[in-house]
Design an enzyme around this catalytic site. Sequence first.
Site, PDB file in Angstrom:
ATOM      1  N   ASN A   1     -10.040  -1.876   0.325  1.00  0.00           N
ATOM      2  CA  ASN A   1     -11.247  -1.326   0.950  1.00  0.00           C
ATOM      3  C   ASN A   1     -11.396   0.173   0.708  1.00  0.00           C
ATOM      4  OD1 ASN A   1      -8.909  -1.594   2.773  1.00  0.00           O
ATOM      5  ND2 ASN A   1     -10.151  -0.400   4.197  1.00  0.00           N
ATOM      6  N   HIS A   2     -10.280   0.847   0.355  1.00  0.00           N
ATOM      7  CA  HIS A   2     -10.354   2.286   0.044  1.00  0.00           C
ATOM      8  C   HIS A   2     -10.548   2.558  -1.453  1.00  0.00           C
ATOM      9  CE1 HIS A   2      -9.605   3.706   4.082  1.00  0.00           C
ATOM     10  NE2 HIS A   2      -8.620   2.839   4.196  1.00  0.00           N
TER      11      HIS A   2
ATOM     12  N   ASP B   1       0.794  -1.228   0.000  1.00  0.00           N
ATOM     13  CA  ASP B   1       0.000   0.000   0.000  1.00  0.00           C
ATOM     14  C   ASP B   1       0.836   1.293   0.000  1.00  0.00           C
ATOM     15  OD1 ASP B   1      -1.172  -2.325   1.252  1.00  0.00           O
ATOM     16  OD2 ASP B   1      -2.880  -1.109   1.875  1.00  0.00           O
TER      17      ASP B   1
ATOM     18  N   HIS C   1      -0.326  -2.624   6.373  1.00  0.00           N
ATOM     19  CA  HIS C   1       0.735  -1.624   6.273  1.00  0.00           C
ATOM     20  C   HIS C   1       1.981  -1.989   7.077  1.00  0.00           C
ATOM     21  CE1 HIS C   1      -2.137   1.864   4.868  1.00  0.00           C
ATOM     22  NE2 HIS C   1      -2.411   0.707   4.292  1.00  0.00           N
TER      23      HIS C   1
END
Length: 274
Positions: A67-68, A8, A180
Site C-alpha cells: 500500500n506504500h 517489510d 509487521h
Amino acid sequence: MRLLILGDLVGRAGRNAVIEKLPALREDLAADFVAVNAENASHGFGLAPEMADALFAAGADAITLGNHAWDRKEIIPYIAQEKRLLRPLNFPPGTPGAGAAVFTTRDGRKVLLAQVMGRLFMDPLDDPFRALEELLSRHRLGNGLHAALIDFHGEATSEKMAFAHAFDGRVSAVVGTHTHIPTADHHILPGGTAYMTDLGMCGDYNSVIGMAKEPAILRFTRKMPGDRLAPAEGPATICGALIETDAAGRATSIQPLRLGGRLATVMPGPAAVG
Ligand SMILES: [Fe+2]
Ligand SMILES: [Fe+2]
C-alpha cells in the site's frame, strides 16, 4: 528449491540490517531465490530507487511493495523499467509496473513471484482472488515453472488464510506481509502450499510496528495533529521465512527466520523431510 522471503523493511534500521546480512544469509541458507518486501524502506514510507539498487546488490532477486508503493514518487519511472520490482497485482489496469514476474535462478530454474493486496481494512482495490486466478491461468506449476511464491499484503488474518486455502496446491507458498508482526502459524496446507499469515518486519521492534513510539502513542491518545511518524532507529530484527519445494513445486517445509535486534533468534535448520 529454497526460497527466502523477508517481510517489510522499515527505515534505515531495517534497510541497513538487510543490506549488511543478506549476502551471508543467502549463502548460508543456500537460497535459490530471495525476495524482500521494501514498501517501508524509505523513512517508513515507500522505496527510493537507490535503496532498491542497494537491495538488489545485496542479493535480493526481487522486491515487492504494497500500500506504500507510491509514497516515493521517484519509484514510478523506476518500476516502469525495473522488472524485478513488483507492486500489487490487483491495482487497477493501467497502473505502472507489474504485479508478477517469472525469475530465472542461477541454475536455470523458473520461479513465479506475485504480490496481491487484501481488501479488509485496506484501501478499495480489485479482487485479489480473481487477479491471481487470472495469473495462474497463464502460469501452471510443473509446466516449466518450478515454484510459485505469493506475497499477500494485507491486514486481516482471515482474508490471508482464505486466500491461501483458495489456491492450495496451485502455488508453492502464500506468505503475508503488511502487519509487521510475525505469526507462529507457518505450516503446509493439505494441498502442498506453504503458508504463514505474516512474516513480520525487518525493523526495530522497540517501536510501534517499526515507528518511533512517542508520536505513535500520541496518535491513539490525542485526536490532534502531532509529530510526523518516523522509523525507530534501534537494532533491527530481520524477519522472514525459508520455504523448500519439491520437483513439482509443492512445499516440503516452511521455517521462520528471525535474526538480530530484540526478538529471539530463530534460524531455519537443515532441510526438513518432505
Ligand atoms: Fe509495511
Ligand atoms: Fe503495507
